[in-house]
Design a protein around this motif. Structure first.
Motif, PDB file in Angstrom:
ATOM      1  N   GLU A  84       3.703  -4.144  -4.757  1.00 12.18           N
ATOM      2  CA  GLU A  84       3.257  -4.871  -3.954  1.00 12.18           C
ATOM      3  C   GLU A  84       1.357  -4.691  -3.851  1.00 12.18           C
ATOM      4  O   GLU A  84       0.665  -5.074  -3.748  1.00 12.18           O
ATOM      5  N   GLU A 112       8.368 -10.170   0.160  1.00 11.74           N
ATOM      6  CA  GLU A 112       9.734  -9.680   0.914  1.00 11.74           C
ATOM      7  C   GLU A 112      11.178  -9.068   0.661  1.00 11.74           C
ATOM      8  O   GLU A 112      11.688  -8.775   1.288  1.00 11.74           O
ATOM      9  N   ARG A 158      11.760  -5.381  -0.716  1.00  9.72           N
ATOM     10  CA  ARG A 158      11.514  -4.587   0.777  1.00  9.72           C
ATOM     11  C   ARG A 158      13.579  -4.698   0.561  1.00  9.72           C
ATOM     12  O   ARG A 158      13.937  -3.629   1.834  1.00  9.72           O
ATOM     13  N   ILE A 163      -1.930   1.515  -0.379  1.00  5.44           N
ATOM     14  CA  ILE A 163      -1.185   0.413  -0.896  1.00  5.44           C
ATOM     15  C   ILE A 163      -0.938   0.725  -2.433  1.00  5.44           C
ATOM     16  O   ILE A 163       0.056   0.433  -3.133  1.00  5.44           O
ATOM     17  N   THR A 198      -1.521  -7.018  -3.299  1.00  4.04           N
ATOM     18  CA  THR A 198      -2.114  -7.190  -2.147  1.00  4.04           C
ATOM     19  C   THR A 198      -3.515  -7.127  -3.200  1.00  4.04           C
ATOM     20  O   THR A 198      -4.957  -7.266  -2.901  1.00  4.04           O
ATOM     21  N   GLY A 209       0.064   3.275   8.771  1.00  7.11           N
ATOM     22  CA  GLY A 209      -0.348   1.818   8.451  1.00  7.11           C
ATOM     23  C   GLY A 209       0.497   1.028   6.932  1.00  7.11           C
ATOM     24  O   GLY A 209       0.218   2.052   6.399  1.00  7.11           O
ATOM     25  N   LYS A 210       0.810   0.302   7.184  1.00  6.43           N
ATOM     26  CA  LYS A 210       2.001  -0.420   6.151  1.00  6.43           C
ATOM     27  C   LYS A 210       0.738  -0.311   4.622  1.00  6.43           C
ATOM     28  O   LYS A 210       1.387   0.044   3.916  1.00  6.43           O
ATOM     29  N   TYR A 211       0.034  -0.814   5.109  1.00  6.50           N
ATOM     30  CA  TYR A 211      -0.859  -1.425   3.455  1.00  6.50           C
ATOM     31  C   TYR A 211      -1.651  -0.080   3.263  1.00  6.50           C
ATOM     32  O   TYR A 211      -2.630  -0.166   2.715  1.00  6.50           O
ATOM     33  N   LYS A 212      -1.763   1.099   3.899  1.00  8.22           N
ATOM     34  CA  LYS A 212      -3.239   2.016   3.605  1.00  8.22           C
ATOM     35  C   LYS A 212      -2.673   2.765   2.714  1.00  8.22           C
ATOM     36  O   LYS A 212      -1.682   3.053   1.995  1.00  8.22           O
TER      37      LYS A 212
END
Length: 451
Positions: free
Chosen positions: A209, A387, A390, A199, A213, A194-197
């Motif tokens: 990032e 973004e 990234r 984070i 969040t 998961g992208k934000y697990k």
């Protein structure tokens, strides 16, 4: 609930209290001997104390909201003198259902607590309005989450001119334990999906990032907090943002002037007033049954006059009223517009000056709408920056897969299965072969040919 979960949760609490709790936790993780007196000072309650059932004074139930607040009871609550909001809610419901109780007084002395559980308790108290009178008394401190809870009462009072009220805001903490683990010879590797697990993992420095969040979460909770205060106190969100919710602590009359409380009083006076209200209500209900009801205005004969009759009988009065109304309307409109422009400009943030200028002079945007627009623009800006980060990040290293004709990848497994000599060369160890292939792809292994 583990103490680490409590520390890392979003808090609505006075910053000084959170710092004390965090410092004590860090001392605990360093295996230092706990300073229990410091725990008592930080949490505001003696060690080992638990929520007590309410006391009743002349029909008034006194419900304690004392010490640092957490959602659920736990070992740490009992050890450190914290209060469980779920237990406070149970006590409150008992008092609400008690036929021997006609009013409830929330006795509040708390710097705040975890966000989790606060809105549920506050909504529970707000829902009791109209069932029994509920009054909150700040006795020493009623800040942040404690004010969120107390403001849900029908009336809110400060106990003295030195009582601290307010500190409306939200704080979240990121604890980087990687340095301490390195000293202890420990390395923690987290495997996530998961992208934000994770984070904002605690086992590495906080990334941009991860910070964004956490900030988005804090901003959202703050908006819920402000909306609740506006509802409970019967004022607009703009009023809460302008006068109450900038994180300041107000003392005594300052809290009254800001609209946070309804006055300065004491527990004894409030109990007497609640009992007097109860007696007056009973006396009024009895008298109403004995007395004839007065005729309402709607039952009286109204005075009837038409516009034509008024213009014929007093034309000068009509013209004077028109002129006066026009002047008052122009002045009121100009004053309202100046106030609107100033309110919009007060929402300015660095980097959004052009947006504020546009909203201030469009003739329609309210300060509250401006605040939301600036907040949205700031979030969009942060998203754009993320973004960009990234997109500029280095690409992953090729895993060393063999490329054949037509750019089709031939996997290590396929080569292994197809070549008996290859399997013999690596003694049937596919893992060793795959590691060799990856080393070749990265340039870590080279095959020397010739002399």
């Amino acid at each position: 609930m583990k103490i680490l979960d409590i520390i890392l949760a979003p808090w609505a609490i006075r910053p000084a209290s959170l710092l004390e709790i965090r410092d004590l936790y860090q001392a605990h993780t360093r295996r230092e001997k706990l300073d229990f007196k410091a725990w008592e000072a930080a949490t505001g309650r003696p060690l080992g104390s638990e929520s007590q059932p309410y006391q009743v004074d002349q029909g008034v139930a006194i419900v304690d909201v004392v010490g640092v607040l957490t959602k659920s009871p736990s070992m740490w609550n009992r050890l450190c003198g914290m209060s469980s909001m779920s237990e406070i809610g149970q006590v409150f419901q008992m008092a609400l259902a008690d036929p021997g109780v006609h009013s409830i007084l929330l006795h509040v002395d708390s710097p705040g607590g975890t966000v989790d559980g606060t809105q549920e308790l506050a909504d529970q108290i707000f829902a009791a309005r109209g069932i029994k009178p509920v009054v909150a008394l700040a006795d020493g401190t009623m800040c942040s989450a404690a004010y969120w809870v107390g403001s849900a009462a029908d009336k809110v009072y400060s106990g003295s001119n030195t009582t601290a009220v307010g500190s409306i805001g939200v704080v979240a903490t990121h604890v980087d334990v990687s340095g301490q683990q390195a000293k202890d010879g420990v390395t923690t590797t987290e495997i996530t999906a998961g992208k934000y697990k994770r984070i904002a993992t605690n086992y590495a420095p906080l990334s941009q990032e991860g910070r964004a969040t956490i900030q988005a979460e804090v901003d959202y909770i703050y908006s819920v907090f402000v909306d609740s205060i506006a509802t409970f106190r019967g004022v607009s969100v703009d009023t809460v943002l302008k006068d109450m919710a900038d994180g300041r602590v107000f003392l005594g009359q300052q809290a009254v002037d800001a609209g946070l409380v309804d006055g300065v009083s004491t527990m004894g006076v409030l109990i007497d007033e609640l009992n007097q209200q109860q007696m007056d209500q009973k006396a009024g209900a009895g008298a109403a049954l004995d007395q004839p009801q007065p005729k309402s205005r709607s039952q009286e004969e109204p005075m009837k006059i038409t516009r034509e009759e008024l213009e014929a009988q007093a034309p000068e009065l009509i013209e004077a009223l028109k002129a006066e109304g026009h002047k008052e309307g122009v002045e009121a409109g100009a004053s309202a517009e100046r106030s609107r422009i100033q309110g919009v400009q007060d929402q300015a943030l660095p980097g959004h000056e052009a947006l504020i200028a546009t909203l201030a002079f469009d003739g329609k945007t309210t300060p509250g709408e401006a605040a939301m627009a600036v907040n949205a623009a700031e979030k969009a800006k942060r998203t754009t920056n993320l973004e960009k980060i990234r997109s500029e990040a280095p690409k992953p290293v090729d895993d060393g897969g063999d490329r054949g004709a037509g750019n089709e990848a031939k996997t290590n497994q396929e080569k292994w299965d197809a070549d008996e000599n290859l399997r013999s060369e690596f003694n049937g160890n596919f893992a060793a072969f795959e590691s060799f292939q990856k080393g070749m792809a990265r340039g870590n292994i080279r095959i020397k040919t010739g002399n």
